[in-house]
Design a protein around this motif. Structure first.
Motif, PDB file in Angstrom:
ATOM      1  N   CYS A 259       0.845  -1.207   0.000  1.00 28.99           N
ATOM      2  CA  CYS A 259       0.000   0.000   0.000  1.00 28.99           C
ATOM      3  C   CYS A 259       0.874   1.249   0.000  1.00 28.99           C
ATOM      4  O   CYS A 259       0.616   2.205  -0.723  1.00 28.99           O
ATOM      5  CB  CYS A 259      -0.918   0.026   1.224  1.00 28.99           C
ATOM      6  SG  CYS A 259      -2.474  -0.798   0.945  1.00 28.99           S
ATOM      7  N   GLN A 260       1.923   1.217   0.827  1.00 27.94           N
ATOM      8  CA  GLN A 260       2.827   2.371   0.876  1.00 27.94           C
ATOM      9  C   GLN A 260       3.523   2.555  -0.468  1.00 27.94           C
ATOM     10  O   GLN A 260       3.607   3.658  -0.987  1.00 27.94           O
ATOM     11  CB  GLN A 260       3.879   2.179   1.976  1.00 27.94           C
ATOM     12  CG  GLN A 260       3.331   2.394   3.372  1.00 27.94           C
ATOM     13  CD  GLN A 260       4.358   2.033   4.433  1.00 27.94           C
ATOM     14  OE1 GLN A 260       4.727   0.855   4.577  1.00 27.94           O
ATOM     15  NE2 GLN A 260       4.816   3.017   5.172  1.00 27.94           N
ATOM     16  N   GLN A 261       4.022   1.427  -1.019  1.00 28.96           N
ATOM     17  CA  GLN A 261       4.799   1.528  -2.261  1.00 28.96           C
ATOM     18  C   GLN A 261       3.952   1.975  -3.444  1.00 28.96           C
ATOM     19  O   GLN A 261       4.370   2.812  -4.232  1.00 28.96           O
ATOM     20  CB  GLN A 261       5.440   0.173  -2.586  1.00 28.96           C
ATOM     21  CG  GLN A 261       6.669  -0.109  -1.737  1.00 28.96           C
ATOM     22  CD  GLN A 261       7.352  -1.401  -2.139  1.00 28.96           C
ATOM     23  OE1 GLN A 261       6.999  -2.028  -3.141  1.00 28.96           O
ATOM     24  NE2 GLN A 261       8.322  -1.828  -1.343  1.00 28.96           N
ATOM     25  N   PHE A 262       2.766   1.398  -3.582  1.00 28.56           N
ATOM     26  CA  PHE A 262       1.956   1.680  -4.770  1.00 28.56           C
ATOM     27  C   PHE A 262       1.103   2.935  -4.621  1.00 28.56           C
ATOM     28  O   PHE A 262       0.866   3.644  -5.583  1.00 28.56           O
ATOM     29  CB  PHE A 262       1.025   0.503  -5.083  1.00 28.56           C
ATOM     30  CG  PHE A 262       1.693  -0.625  -5.802  1.00 28.56           C
ATOM     31  CD1 PHE A 262       1.594  -0.739  -7.184  1.00 28.56           C
ATOM     32  CD2 PHE A 262       2.419  -1.574  -5.107  1.00 28.56           C
ATOM     33  CE1 PHE A 262       2.209  -1.771  -7.854  1.00 28.56           C
ATOM     34  CE2 PHE A 262       3.030  -2.615  -5.777  1.00 28.56           C
ATOM     35  CZ  PHE A 262       2.932  -2.714  -7.152  1.00 28.56           C
ATOM     36  N   LEU A 263       0.592   3.167  -3.413  1.00 33.92           N
ATOM     37  CA  LEU A 263      -0.414   4.219  -3.272  1.00 33.92           C
ATOM     38  C   LEU A 263      -0.034   5.282  -2.248  1.00 33.92           C
ATOM     39  O   LEU A 263      -0.825   6.176  -1.961  1.00 33.92           O
ATOM     40  CB  LEU A 263      -1.772   3.592  -2.909  1.00 33.92           C
ATOM     41  CG  LEU A 263      -2.340   2.684  -4.007  1.00 33.92           C
ATOM     42  CD1 LEU A 263      -3.413   1.759  -3.472  1.00 33.92           C
ATOM     43  CD2 LEU A 263      -2.887   3.515  -5.161  1.00 33.92           C
ATOM     44  N   GLY A 264       1.170   5.173  -1.712  1.00 35.17           N
ATOM     45  CA  GLY A 264       1.614   6.188  -0.765  1.00 35.17           C
ATOM     46  C   GLY A 264       0.770   6.248   0.498  1.00 35.17           C
ATOM     47  O   GLY A 264       0.616   7.313   1.104  1.00 35.17           O
ATOM     48  N   THR A 265       0.213   5.123   0.894  1.00 29.54           N
ATOM     49  CA  THR A 265      -0.635   5.093   2.089  1.00 29.54           C
ATOM     50  C   THR A 265       0.193   5.490   3.313  1.00 29.54           C
ATOM     51  O   THR A 265       1.270   4.935   3.531  1.00 29.54           O
ATOM     52  CB  THR A 265      -1.177   3.662   2.307  1.00 29.54           C
ATOM     53  OG1 THR A 265      -1.584   3.142   1.047  1.00 29.54           O
ATOM     54  CG2 THR A 265      -2.322   3.638   3.295  1.00 29.54           C
ATOM     55  N   PRO A 266      -0.277   6.475   4.100  1.00 33.37           N
ATOM     56  CA  PRO A 266       0.496   6.855   5.277  1.00 33.37           C
ATOM     57  C   PRO A 266       0.386   5.811   6.391  1.00 33.37           C
ATOM     58  O   PRO A 266      -0.725   5.475   6.820  1.00 33.37           O
ATOM     59  CB  PRO A 266      -0.164   8.177   5.716  1.00 33.37           C
ATOM     60  CG  PRO A 266      -1.522   8.174   5.104  1.00 33.37           C
ATOM     61  CD  PRO A 266      -1.510   7.259   3.926  1.00 33.37           C
ATOM     62  N   VAL A 267       1.517   5.253   6.792  1.00 35.74           N
ATOM     63  CA  VAL A 267       1.545   4.300   7.910  1.00 35.74           C
ATOM     64  C   VAL A 267       2.474   4.885   8.971  1.00 35.74           C
ATOM     65  O   VAL A 267       3.646   5.144   8.676  1.00 35.74           O
ATOM     66  CB  VAL A 267       2.061   2.922   7.457  1.00 35.74           C
ATOM     67  CG1 VAL A 267       2.149   1.957   8.627  1.00 35.74           C
ATOM     68  CG2 VAL A 267       1.173   2.335   6.364  1.00 35.74           C
ATOM     69  N   PRO A 268       1.988   5.142  10.186  1.00 32.15           N
ATOM     70  CA  PRO A 268       2.846   5.748  11.213  1.00 32.15           C
ATOM     71  C   PRO A 268       4.067   4.866  11.518  1.00 32.15           C
ATOM     72  O   PRO A 268       3.960   3.634  11.500  1.00 32.15           O
ATOM     73  CB  PRO A 268       1.931   5.824  12.435  1.00 32.15           C
ATOM     74  CG  PRO A 268       0.543   5.676  11.921  1.00 32.15           C
ATOM     75  CD  PRO A 268       0.629   4.894  10.670  1.00 32.15           C
ATOM     76  N   ALA A 269       5.207   5.536  11.798  1.00 35.33           N
ATOM     77  CA  ALA A 269       6.465   4.818  12.017  1.00 35.33           C
ATOM     78  C   ALA A 269       6.380   3.760  13.124  1.00 35.33           C
ATOM     79  O   ALA A 269       6.902   2.657  12.950  1.00 35.33           O
ATOM     80  CB  ALA A 269       7.585   5.816  12.292  1.00 35.33           C
ATOM     81  N   PRO A 270       5.736   4.059  14.266  1.00 35.56           N
ATOM     82  CA  PRO A 270       5.698   3.030  15.312  1.00 35.56           C
ATOM     83  C   PRO A 270       5.020   1.745  14.836  1.00 35.56           C
ATOM     84  O   PRO A 270       5.463   0.639  15.173  1.00 35.56           O
ATOM     85  CB  PRO A 270       4.866   3.675  16.429  1.00 35.56           C
ATOM     86  CG  PRO A 270       4.895   5.135  16.165  1.00 35.56           C
ATOM     87  CD  PRO A 270       5.074   5.300  14.706  1.00 35.56           C
ATOM     88  N   CYS A 271       3.978   1.874  14.039  1.00 32.96           N
ATOM     89  CA  CYS A 271       3.294   0.689  13.523  1.00 32.96           C
ATOM     90  C   CYS A 271       4.219  -0.078  12.585  1.00 32.96           C
ATOM     91  O   CYS A 271       4.345  -1.300  12.680  1.00 32.96           O
ATOM     92  CB  CYS A 271       2.012   1.097  12.796  1.00 32.96           C
ATOM     93  SG  CYS A 271       1.112  -0.297  12.102  1.00 32.96           S
ATOM     94  N   SER A 272       4.911   0.655  11.688  1.00 34.34           N
ATOM     95  CA  SER A 272       5.834  -0.006  10.769  1.00 34.34           C
ATOM     96  C   SER A 272       6.900  -0.776  11.519  1.00 34.34           C
ATOM     97  O   SER A 272       7.208  -1.926  11.192  1.00 34.34           O
ATOM     98  CB  SER A 272       6.523   1.018   9.865  1.00 34.34           C
ATOM     99  OG  SER A 272       5.584   1.625   9.028  1.00 34.34           O
ATOM    100  N   SER A 273       7.466  -0.148  12.554  1.00 31.32           N
ATOM    101  CA  SER A 273       8.557  -0.833  13.249  1.00 31.32           C
ATOM    102  C   SER A 273       8.016  -2.010  14.060  1.00 31.32           C
ATOM    103  O   SER A 273       8.678  -3.032  14.194  1.00 31.32           O
ATOM    104  CB  SER A 273       9.355   0.145  14.124  1.00 31.32           C
ATOM    105  OG  SER A 273       8.493   0.713  15.085  1.00 31.32           O
ATOM    106  N   ASP A 274       6.786  -1.860  14.540  1.00 28.75           N
ATOM    107  CA  ASP A 274       6.160  -2.958  15.258  1.00 28.75           C
ATOM    108  C   ASP A 274       5.939  -4.158  14.340  1.00 28.75           C
ATOM    109  O   ASP A 274       6.009  -5.313  14.753  1.00 28.75           O
ATOM    110  CB  ASP A 274       4.809  -2.475  15.809  1.00 28.75           C
ATOM    111  CG  ASP A 274       4.428  -3.180  17.099  1.00 28.75           C
ATOM    112  OD1 ASP A 274       5.212  -4.039  17.541  1.00 28.75           O
ATOM    113  OD2 ASP A 274       3.357  -2.863  17.649  1.00 28.75           O
ATOM    114  N   MET A 275       5.651  -3.876  13.071  1.00 27.98           N
ATOM    115  CA  MET A 275       5.369  -4.947  12.118  1.00 27.98           C
ATOM    116  C   MET A 275       6.642  -5.489  11.466  1.00 27.98           C
ATOM    117  O   MET A 275       6.590  -6.503  10.775  1.00 27.98           O
ATOM    118  CB  MET A 275       4.452  -4.429  10.994  1.00 27.98           C
ATOM    119  CG  MET A 275       3.023  -4.103  11.377  1.00 27.98           C
ATOM    120  SD  MET A 275       2.057  -5.512  11.950  1.00 27.98           S
ATOM    121  CE  MET A 275       2.048  -6.599  10.538  1.00 27.98           C
TER     122      MET A 275
END
Lengths: 310, 376
Positions: free
Chosen positions: B280-296
């Motif tokens: 989603c981030q790569q194709f559509l630039g969906t904003p994902v907060p950094a803490p969630c990204s690092s958690d995942m």
């Protein structure tokens, strides 16, 4: 608008190259159709049926990119078949290869009836005289194609022989003039009555019997973007030996017939209801019964004169 | 002839239109033709109409292509009305059998008016019911005219023993298709989400207390699972648009991003959730907060696998012009994801049997139809 090149002016090898390459584009009414095909039946049949149609060049927009080719599999070599594709969708079962041109006609109709919901698409013919456009809804076999073919060959403008496109916003009739599909006896009747009729190659044993396509006249094609205003609805019914007669139809019955003959009434929802109900209350409708084509045309001329006076 | 910068990639043009509809002005007619043909094939035109309308860019689209966006939008709205009617029938039919019917995917978005619903073209209705009542649900549906579409004895066994749903049901008069799920992944799959946890967390709808949809996190996780555990993704980009719309919508609530990784772990569906956020981030630039990204981050595959998956999904999620032939890269990516999907969904011996059945037994001997034992 600059004068466009027509299919008939393209040399045969050029037609073939386009069909096998990026597609041969046709302007039909206000629509663009790009046709891709490797089938000889199309390479030969298409330029004959569509000679007077403007060519849609590669830098112009085509509404539909359709393809007609042999379906994959070993039948490519034994008893070859034709299949119609819009994208990867093949809406029909394959047919024998020599039915390719008729299949292309049915396929293009399918594209419009299933994918142009700006219009209420009704299974009907339409023709215009003196600025008045008449719709001819009718089941297959009612004689509507024969009747409008003959009207066209007598100086009326053909808007369509198969699909009436009623603009959902203003109710105007968008022409979609195509080669007129004539079946069985109708082919000889039209040829006998009109010396100048150009009828294409006859295809036997289709699901509709013997089928041939009549070339629309150049005027109907050239005025393909000029919309019509519906002035009457005629329900033709050909019965051998019948005396010519017409009876007015009640608006609610005409409404139901239009809805039953439409492809996308349910999809349009409320706007379809408004369009059909305002049409049937605005214009008169008649059932026509006739035993010969000339009788049928005489009835239509009589009703047209009556409507034009009002 | 003016040639567009990237006319050989109508799929990429289409994606950038979704990201920036105001670009519509710069597109030439030839590229529009390819965009419309591609978008029609991948059921994206109705959605594009809505996105362009929201961005105020509808009027910048030429009349020719605009007619097709509008046409698809009208068809999508008709589907939405039809779903409303079907769901009302279903509720009446299943009253007393189960306390709640959970709507999944398209039906859930349409019924609750969630953002992915606008202009979304779909035809199947998916529902989730507890496994215990599956038999009764099926009997009631059959009684009301819903008929199974897969009759062969192998297919029946395939669905009933190994899959997470009944064989798809079809209503012959109305033409609707219904998938009745009792969980969201095959019983045989490598991940084991607990269906009871999904059912318990499902949110009852205010309109009707016998109707529910999955909780926000579960809805995202289910959509991700559907896309990234399947072997075939014919509507991959549309599904990615769904995910993007859901994430942007639910993401307004900060607790959502904190709950999502926890819930993905609980349901044993971290990997598909990770991939969903990534693409989603790569194709559509969906904003994902950094803490969630690092958690995942720990949920992702190893670096080598990741590179392969990226190479595959970069090809498969981009819609392609239907009359263009597949490049070798696209073909290989399709084959790899197909195998991976099956590998994730079935243990190897079962997979071997399934492949044997579908590639040898059926072509040679046909389907064995239990309803007509005299047929062969």
């Amino acid at each position: 608008m600059p004068r466009r090149m027509t299919v008939g002016t393209l040399p045969a090898p050029e037609v073939k190259t386009r069909l096998q390459g990026d597609g041969l584009g046709l302007r039909i009414g206000s629509l663009g159709m790009r046709i891709l095909s490797r089938m000889p039946a199309i390479h030969q049949g298409l330029p004959a049926a569509y000679a007077d149609y403007p060519v849609l060049e590669l830098d112009e927009f085509a509404d539909f990119r359709v393809r007609i080719d042999a379906p994959p599999g070993p039948r490519r070599w034994i008893r070859p078949q034709a299949q119609f594709y819009l994208g990867t969708t093949a809406p029909f079962l394959p047919l024998p290869a020599h039915h390719a041109l008729a299949m292309l006609e049915w396929g293009m109709n399918w594209c419009v009836s299933s994918g142009m919901h700006r219009y209420l698409v009704v299974h009907a013919a339409a023709a215009e005289k003196d600025g008045l456009t008449y719709l001819f809804p009718g089941e297959s076999g009612s004689g509507k194609s024969t009747l409008v073919a003959s009207l066209m060959l007598s100086g009326w403008r053909l808007l369509t022989d198969e699909l009436v496109l009623l603009d959902a916003q203003d109710g105007s009739v968008q022409p979609f003039p195509r080669p007129v599909g004539l079946k069985n006896d109708a082919i000889a009747i039209i040829q006998r009555a009109h010396d100048h009729a150009v009828v294409g190659h006859q295809v036997r044993d289709t699901t509709k019997g013997l089928v041939a396509h009549l070339r629309p006249d150049a005027d109907s094609i050239r005025r393909g973007e000029e919309r019509g205003t519906a002035a009457g609805i005629f329900f033709p019914r050909f019965r051998r030996g019948a005396t010519a007669d017409f009876t007015p139809r009640a608006p609610h019955e005409t409404f139901l017939a239009l809805v039953n003959q439409s492809f996308n009434y349910q999809i349009l929802g409320e706007s379809g209801f408004r369009l059909a109900s305002s049409l049937v209350t605005r214009v008169p409708a008649y059932d026509l019964q006739y035993g010969t084509m000339d009788d049928g045309k005489a009835l239509i001329r009589q009703l047209h004169a009556q409507i034009a006076r009002q | 002839m003016p040639r567009s910068r990237d006319s050989s990639h109508p799929g990429r043009e289409l994606i950038s239109l979704f990201r920036a509809p105001e670009r519509a002005e710069q597109i030439d007619p030839r590229t529009w033709e390819q965009i419309i043909a591609t978008g029609r094939e991948f059921n994206l035109l109705g959605r594009l109409y809505w996105v362009a309308q929201e961005a105020g860019a509808l009027t910048t689209i030429p009349n020719g292509p605009a007619a097709h966006l509008e046409s698809a939008w009208i068809a999508a709205e008709a589907q939405r009305r039809a779903i409303g009617r079907e769901v009302a029938y279903l509720l009446k039919l299943l009253r007393g059998v189960t306390s709640r019917v959970v709507l999944l995917k398209g039906a859930a978005y349409a019924f609750t008016g969630l953002p992915p619903a606008h202009g979304r073209q779909f035809s199947d209705i998916d529902i989730l019911v507890p496994r215990q009542v599956l038999g009764q649900v099926e009997a009631r549906l059959n009684w009301a005219g819903w008929l199974a579409s897969h009759h062969g004895s192998y297919d029946q066994r395939y669905y009933r023993e190994w899959m997470h749903e009944l064989p798809p049901l079809r209503h012959p008069q109305r033409g609707s298709t219904l998938d009745v799920h009792h969980t969201i992944l095959p019983e045989t799959a490598r991940f084991h989400p607990n269906p009871d946890a999904l059912l318990c967390a499902a949110r009852t709808l205010p309109e009707d207390d016998s109707l529910a949809v999955l909780a926000p996190e579960d809805m995202v996780i289910h959509s991700a699972t559907h896309l990234f555990v399947e072997g075939e993704i014919p509507h991959g980009f549309r599904d990615l648009l769904d995910l993007d719309a859901l994430l942007r919508h639910f993401g307004d609530n900060p607790t959502f991003w904190a709950t999502l990784p926890v819930r993905a772990r609980e349901l044993d569906l971290e990997l598909p959730t990770f991939l969903a956020l990534r693409y989603c981030q790569q194709f559509l630039g969906t904003p994902v907060p950094a803490p969630c990204s690092s958690d995942m981050a720990t949920a992702g595959p190893g670096a080598a696998t990741q590179r392969i998956l990226d190479a595959c999904y970069r090809r498969l999620l981009v819609p392609t012009l239907p009359d263009a032939s597949l490049t070798p890269g696209q073909w290989a990516a399709g084959a790899a994801i197909f195998l991976r999907g099956h590998w994730l969904r079935m243990p190897l011996p079962l997979l071997a049997r399934h492949v044997l059945q579908k590639s040898v037994v059926v072509p040679l001997f046909g389907e064995q139809d239990p309803a007509e034992p005299w047929a062969r």
